[in-house]
Scaffold this motif. Structure first.
Motif, PDB file in Angstrom:
ATOM      1  N   SER A  39       0.697  -1.472  -0.432  1.00 31.24           N
ATOM      2  CA  SER A  39      -0.172   0.196   0.180  1.00 31.24           C
ATOM      3  C   SER A  39       1.073   1.349   0.168  1.00 31.24           C
ATOM      4  CB  SER A  39      -0.572   0.141   1.146  1.00 31.24           C
ATOM      5  OG  SER A  39       0.030   0.015   2.299  1.00 31.24           O
ATOM      6  N   SER A  57      -5.760   3.975  -2.055  1.00 29.45           N
ATOM      7  CA  SER A  57      -4.653   3.195  -1.615  1.00 29.45           C
ATOM      8  C   SER A  57      -3.511   4.103  -0.591  1.00 29.45           C
ATOM      9  CB  SER A  57      -3.573   2.769  -2.545  1.00 29.45           C
ATOM     10  OG  SER A  57      -4.423   2.241  -3.558  1.00 29.45           O
ATOM     11  N   ARG A  60      -4.955   3.032   2.570  1.00 32.31           N
ATOM     12  CA  ARG A  60      -4.967   2.367   3.086  1.00 32.31           C
ATOM     13  C   ARG A  60      -3.674   2.334   3.753  1.00 32.31           C
ATOM     14  NH1 ARG A  60      -5.660  -2.489   4.632  1.00 32.31           N
ATOM     15  NH2 ARG A  60      -4.349  -3.969   4.402  1.00 32.31           N
ATOM     16  N   PHE A  61      -2.739   3.087   3.392  1.00 33.15           N
ATOM     17  CA  PHE A  61      -1.112   3.219   3.703  1.00 33.15           C
ATOM     18  C   PHE A  61      -1.859   3.654   4.950  1.00 33.15           C
ATOM     19  CE2 PHE A  61       2.882   5.509   4.186  1.00 33.15           C
ATOM     20  CZ  PHE A  61       3.750   4.983   4.097  1.00 33.15           C
TER      21      PHE A  61
END
Length: 183
Positions: A39, A57, A60-61
């Motif tokens: 991610s 993304s 999510r990271f």
């Protein structure tokens, strides 16, 4: 197949890192490294800046980073686990049920378990959702059983597909349910 809402389960830091709640520090670290690499914004730099998947993304990271911050420290993990257990107990449910109380529908790739609500609709959960929670179902002919490494009971809250009622599904490791072929 039945339709309706999926499990009323909030995504936990364990879910974000794809580890069980009783995972060791080393297991958590290994899953963190995998998740952070998959991610990381630098790895995803080829994606368009305006792409919605790129923004997802990045989110999510940050979730992966936050999960690692909490779960890598024994004190913050213990506090988080305590809060998680407390939040699960605070949910008001109409009743407690077990897997044995549920009807089973075999959909080929997926097994759906459901329990009828007072309103006539259903509380339901499928084998994929149970697997994501760390409770995979094993199929042996017309019987299904719960695969669990530990013997500790767990629970999940399931909402009704139509009304506001919820039930608490009690998950025990020694459960075996027969699939009804007449369904």
């Amino acid at each position: 197949m039945l339709s309706g809402k999926s499990c009323y389960i909030q995504e936990t830091h364990y879910d974000i890192l794809s580890v069980k709640e009783d995972a060791t520090h080393e297991e958590i670290r290994t899953c963190y490294r995998f998740a952070i690499l998959n991610s990381h914004p630098d790895k995803l730099a080829n994606a368009s800046e305006t792409s919605p998947s790129h923004n997802g993304s990045e989110e999510r990271f940050f979730k992966v980073q936050k999960a690692w911050e909490i779960l890598s420290n024994p004190r913050s993990r213990a506090l988080y686990d305590s809060e998680l257990r407390s939040s699960r107990q605070d949910v008001v449910t109409a009743e407690d049920i077990s897997l044995e109380d549920m009807m089973v529908e075999d959909g080929g790739d997926m097994i759906e378990l459901f329990y009828q609500c007072r309103c006539g609709d259903y509380f339901s959960v499928d084998s994929l959702e149970l697997g994501k929670m760390g409770y995979p179902l094993l199929r042996d002919g017309s019987k299904i059983s719960l695969l669990r490494g530990d013997a500790l009971p767990a629970s999940a809250v399931l909402p009704c597909g139509s009304c506001s009622l919820k039930v608490r599904l009690l998950i025990n490791s020694d459960i075996c349910v027969t699939i009804d072929d007449n369904m």
